[in-house]
Design an enzyme around this catalytic site. Structure first.
Site, PDB file in Angstrom:
ATOM      1  N   TYR A 184       0.838  -1.205   0.000  1.00 22.25           N
ATOM      2  CA  TYR A 184       0.000   0.000   0.000  1.00 22.25           C
ATOM      3  C   TYR A 184       0.869   1.250   0.000  1.00 22.25           C
ATOM      4  CZ  TYR A 184       0.965   0.574   5.021  1.00 22.25           C
ATOM      5  OH  TYR A 184       1.580   0.754   6.237  1.00 22.25           O
ATOM      6  N   CYS A 185       0.290   2.345  -0.484  1.00 23.48           N
ATOM      7  CA  CYS A 185       0.956   3.639  -0.492  1.00 23.48           C
ATOM      8  C   CYS A 185      -0.126   4.709  -0.523  1.00 23.48           C
ATOM      9  CB  CYS A 185       1.910   3.757  -1.682  1.00 23.48           C
ATOM     10  SG  CYS A 185       1.085   3.590  -3.281  1.00 23.48           S
ATOM     11  N   THR A 186       0.250   5.952  -0.776  1.00 26.49           N
ATOM     12  CA  THR A 186      -0.708   7.048  -0.679  1.00 26.49           C
ATOM     13  C   THR A 186      -1.848   6.918  -1.685  1.00 26.49           C
ATOM     14  OG1 THR A 186       1.085   8.509   0.043  1.00 26.49           O
ATOM     15  CG2 THR A 186      -0.972   9.556  -0.653  1.00 26.49           C
TER      16      THR A 186
END
Length: 296
Positions: A184-186
């Protein structure tokens, strides 16, 4: 006055002439009075822009007319009108600087060989089904996770995305190769690239959170698996999904709970410093000190 907004977006698609795309995007953004950052490479585009809602809607419509960009998912959030000091559009080897442009392969549908895309609800379903066997893997820089992350996430000790390749090649995470991993990331772009790097290194059960933390927060706020505040790369510095967001960060001066980053006053240092509201008002706390260099 028109509402001020910020959009975050990316799209992976082969671009034969990135410089031509840059010139088109620059002309379009300037005509609409938009500010922010756009990176373009032969693999696609990655941007964050701020401006009036009317101008941004015109930008989205115009950008989606380009065939390779018609399926881009534009993520919206509230802006201030001063989120970016200027417009910067650059052509680079990578739209996210993992330092591995030769490894990334894309086609008209996006990254080839990346993890399985999961919508926010599907992530929750995977955790319900597989329990503690599921590993959340943070694809961001480690300082971002200091104020917010998924519960029990693995947070690699990286200062930049360029550090990830060495982290994987060191064998540090080989014990996770056969676990279900949700990257996951922004907004989704870093975990999309990271998931492809992981699968090419023998990780066998890799997923990516579609739309990133932004989409997850929009759907579940602070009632799901996300905890804390989301770091964002504009003048806002951070974003909460509700008025009861958990505070994970601690002030570097007094150890009080905080999610607020401040910039070091020394432009050559550029370190980000976690300070509570009281300590942030004391300008001595943002003066450059040797300890800041450890945070750059």
């Amino acid at each position: 006055m028109d509402l001020q907004k910020v959009i975050l977006y990316y799209g992976f698609t082969p671009l034969d002439d990135p410089e031509a795309i840059r010139l088109w995007q620059e002309t379009l953004c300037k005509s609409l009075g938009l500010k922010g950052r756009i990176l373009i490479s032969r693999h696609g585009i990655n941007g964050t822009l701020g401006g009036s809602m009317t101008a941004l809607k015109k930008y989205v419509r115009a950008t989606k007319k380009y065939p390779g960009f018609k399926h881009i998912d534009f993520k919206w959030s509230d802006g201030t009108g001063n989120d970016f000091p200027r417009l910067r559009i650059r052509v680079r080897d990578e739209v996210v600087s993992f330092g591995a442009p030769g490894e990334l392969r894309v086609n008209e549908r996006g990254v080839i060989g990346g993890g399985v895309r999961l919508r926010p609800a599907q992530v929750n379903e995977l955790v319900q089904r597989r329990g503690d066997d599921v590993v959340f893997f943070d694809a961001r820089n480690s300082f971002e996770a200091r104020i917010g992350r998924f519960k029990n996430a693995v947070v690699p000790d990286v200062r930049t995305t360029r550090d990830f390749v060495a982290e994987f090649d060191s064998g540090k995470y080989d014990h996770l190769k056969h676990r279900p991993i949700v990257t996951y990331c922004t907004g989704g772009i870093r975990c999309e690239v990271l998931s492809s790097l992981m699968t090419s290194r023998g990780f066998t059960d890799v997923y990516q959170l579609e739309g990133g933390i932004v989409r997850y927060g929009e759907e579940f706020g602070d009632t799901g698996l996300w905890e804390g505040s989301l770091y964002v790369f504009d003048g806002r510095m951070n974003q909460e999904f509700s008025d009861h967001a958990k505070v994970l960060g601690t002030c570097e001066r007094c150890a009080a709970p905080t999610s607020k980053y401040s910039n070091c006053a020394n432009l050559a240092c550029r370190a980000l410093i976690l300070l509570c509201e009281d300590c942030g008002r004391d300008l001595r706390n943002v003066d450059c000190v040797p300890a800041h260099q450890d945070l750059v």
